[in-house]
Design an enzyme around this catalytic site. Structure first.
Site, PDB file in Angstrom:
ATOM      1  N   HIS A 123       0.820  -1.226   0.000  1.00 41.62           N
ATOM      2  CA  HIS A 123       0.000   0.000   0.000  1.00 41.62           C
ATOM      3  C   HIS A 123       0.848   1.268   0.000  1.00 41.62           C
ATOM      4  O   HIS A 123       0.372   2.337   0.354  1.00 41.62           O
ATOM      5  CB  HIS A 123      -0.960  -0.014   1.206  1.00 41.62           C
ATOM      6  CG  HIS A 123      -1.992  -1.099   1.111  1.00 41.62           C
ATOM      7  ND1 HIS A 123      -2.800  -1.479   2.152  1.00 41.62           N
ATOM      8  CD2 HIS A 123      -2.318  -1.926   0.086  1.00 41.62           C
ATOM      9  CE1 HIS A 123      -3.589  -2.470   1.777  1.00 41.62           C
ATOM     10  NE2 HIS A 123      -3.314  -2.764   0.538  1.00 41.62           N
ATOM     11  N   CYS A 161       3.375  24.162 -12.980  1.00 42.84           N
ATOM     12  CA  CYS A 161       2.034  23.877 -13.554  1.00 42.84           C
ATOM     13  C   CYS A 161       0.962  23.777 -12.491  1.00 42.84           C
ATOM     14  O   CYS A 161      -0.209  23.563 -12.796  1.00 42.84           O
ATOM     15  CB  CYS A 161       2.082  22.571 -14.358  1.00 42.84           C
ATOM     16  SG  CYS A 161       2.233  21.102 -13.305  1.00 42.84           S
TER      17      CYS A 161
HETATM   18  N1  APR Z   1      -0.995  -7.491  17.579  1.00 41.15           N
HETATM   19  C1  APR Z   1      -1.557  -8.129  16.514  1.00 41.15           C
HETATM   20  N2  APR Z   1      -2.733  -7.770  15.951  1.00 41.15           N
HETATM   21  C2  APR Z   1      -3.372  -6.718  16.511  1.00 41.15           C
HETATM   22  C3  APR Z   1      -2.872  -5.999  17.607  1.00 41.15           C
HETATM   23  C4  APR Z   1      -1.629  -6.430  18.142  1.00 41.15           C
HETATM   24  N3  APR Z   1      -1.073  -5.809  19.200  1.00 41.15           N
HETATM   25  N4  APR Z   1      -3.764  -5.000  17.923  1.00 41.15           N
HETATM   26  C5  APR Z   1      -4.774  -5.098  17.036  1.00 41.15           C
HETATM   27  N5  APR Z   1      -4.546  -6.131  16.191  1.00 41.15           N
HETATM   28  C6  APR Z   1      -5.363  -6.596  15.072  1.00 41.15           C
HETATM   29  C7  APR Z   1      -6.837  -6.295  15.182  1.00 41.15           C
HETATM   30  O1  APR Z   1      -7.486  -7.311  15.925  1.00 41.15           O
HETATM   31  C8  APR Z   1      -7.249  -6.315  13.705  1.00 41.15           C
HETATM   32  O2  APR Z   1      -7.591  -7.641  13.310  1.00 41.15           O
HETATM   33  O3  APR Z   1      -4.933  -5.893  13.934  1.00 41.15           O
HETATM   34  C9  APR Z   1      -5.984  -5.907  12.974  1.00 41.15           C
HETATM   35  C10 APR Z   1      -6.057  -4.533  12.362  1.00 41.15           C
HETATM   36  O4  APR Z   1      -7.031  -4.573  11.357  1.00 41.15           O
HETATM   37  P1  APR Z   1      -7.313  -3.252  10.505  1.00 41.15           P
HETATM   38  O5  APR Z   1      -7.419  -2.094  11.438  1.00 41.15           O
HETATM   39  O6  APR Z   1      -8.458  -3.612   9.602  1.00 41.15           O
HETATM   40  O7  APR Z   1      -5.999  -3.024   9.669  1.00 41.15           O
HETATM   41  P2  APR Z   1      -5.542  -3.781   8.360  1.00 41.15           P
HETATM   42  O8  APR Z   1      -6.061  -5.186   8.347  1.00 41.15           O
HETATM   43  O9  APR Z   1      -4.079  -3.600   8.253  1.00 41.15           O
HETATM   44  O10 APR Z   1      -6.274  -2.919   7.214  1.00 41.15           O
HETATM   45  C11 APR Z   1      -5.952  -3.240   5.891  1.00 41.15           C
HETATM   46  O11 APR Z   1      -7.237  -1.342   5.148  1.00 41.15           O
HETATM   47  O12 APR Z   1      -7.702   0.842   5.671  1.00 41.15           O
HETATM   48  C12 APR Z   1      -7.039   0.029   4.764  1.00 41.15           C
HETATM   49  O13 APR Z   1      -5.093   0.481   3.526  1.00 41.15           O
HETATM   50  C13 APR Z   1      -5.568   0.317   4.833  1.00 41.15           C
HETATM   51  O14 APR Z   1      -3.701  -1.196   4.905  1.00 41.15           O
HETATM   52  C14 APR Z   1      -4.978  -0.935   5.461  1.00 41.15           C
HETATM   53  C15 APR Z   1      -5.982  -2.001   5.061  1.00 41.15           C
END
Ligand code: APR
Length: 252
Positions: A123, A161
């Site tokens: 990303h 531009c």
């Molecule tokens: N260790 C491991 N996992 C964790 C922790 C931790 N300390 N804290 C939270 N999590 C988990 C949450 O339970 C959740 O499943 O991390 C995950 C985060 O999920 P999202 O917030 O959805 O992030 P992500 O999956 O990276 O999103 C993917 O969505 O918004 C777009 O481009 C953006 O790259 C991002 C993509």
């Protein structure tokens, strides 16, 4: 299966795997103090969803608001450091050159800062910018966009531009960097083991890499403190945080 047994089983799989892919999401940076996407937005952004800000339309509609959101995230990144989860991956890669491929959805640069080599950043990277549009003057004898004029609170614009700079991250609805995605797909299809760390699995094509690895015969392990959309693709789900589990899994 008791957690210790599951940990022991996954450690065995790691020791036996010649090629390992680790797909990470925002959760691996949570213990560095970087908010995840699906956590409630805080502060100024509490009433916005990333989906409302991380799009080209949102930027064209209100460049200042989107630029300010990214500026605040960039500012916050200046004080965060990689955590023990990032470090465990970097140390493993140093001890076992060529066995581990890190594919990340994160734009925070923390895997790179921890020393993981050759990170596939699907990303993009929050610390880089690129021009919003092709330069209208390029090719007409002009060298194309060069110097950008920074104005307080507004995206810098090309002095020739007026083309604005935008964060070099992938916005919703945009294509992922072709080469990084192709390499990630190849790695997912060829690995014996995929670790899925800190991602809710809600965003494709990144989440599709896990399905591809499973379909190609790899063992799949999810590391997450909460249920994810990828749990049903996993052979083993380890409930815990990346700082709690990655060092114990990877210190082989
Ligand atoms: N260790 C491991 N996992 C964790 C922790 C931790 N300390 N804290 C939270 N999590 C988990 C949450 O339970 C959740 O499943 O991390 C995950 C985060 O999920 P999202 O917030 O959805 O992030 P992500 O999956 O990276 O999103 C993917 O969505 O918004 C777009 O481009 C953006 O790259 C991002 C993509």
């Amino acid at each position: 299966m008791l957690p210790e047994d599951a940990l022991g089983q996954v450690r065995g799989w790691i020791a036996a795997a010649a090629r390992i892919v680790v797909l990470t999401g925002a959760g691996i940076s949570a213990e560095s103090g970087v908010p995840t996407f699906r956590d409630a937005q805080t502060g100024l952004w509490a009433h916005f969803r990333p989906e409302d800000l991380a799009t080209e339309d949102a930027f064209r509609r209100d460049p200042q608001r989107v630029w300010d959101w990214y500026a605040e995230r960039r500012e916050a990144l200046r004080t965060v450091r990689p955590n023990a989860g990032h470090a465990a991956l970097a140390r493993f890669a140093a001890r076992h050159p060529g066995r581990l491929t890190v594919v990340t959805q994160n734009v925070d640069g923390l895997h790179q800062a921890a020393g993981s080599p050759d990170v596939l950043a699907l990303h993009g990277n929050l610390s880089e910018d690129r021009w919003l549009d092709p330069c209208p003057l390029a090719g007409r004898g002009a060298p194309g966009c060069g110097a950008a004029l920074a104005e307080p609170g507004r995206p810098p614009r090309c002095v020739q531009c007026g083309n604005p700079l935008r964060p070099a991250v992938v916005w919703f609805g945009e294509m992922l960097p072709e080469r990084a995605l192709a390499r990630a797909e190849q790695a997912a299809a060829a690995c014996e083991l995929m670790l899925v760390v800190g991602t809710s699995g809600q965003v494709w094509p990144a989440a599709g890499l896990v399905h591809a690895a499973r379909a190609a015969g790899a063992r799949v392990v999810v590391v997450n403190p909460a249920p994810t959309e990828l749990d049903d693709v996993a052979h083993v789900v380890l409930s815990g945080t990346s700082v709690q589990l990655l060092p114990r899994l990877l210190e082989t």
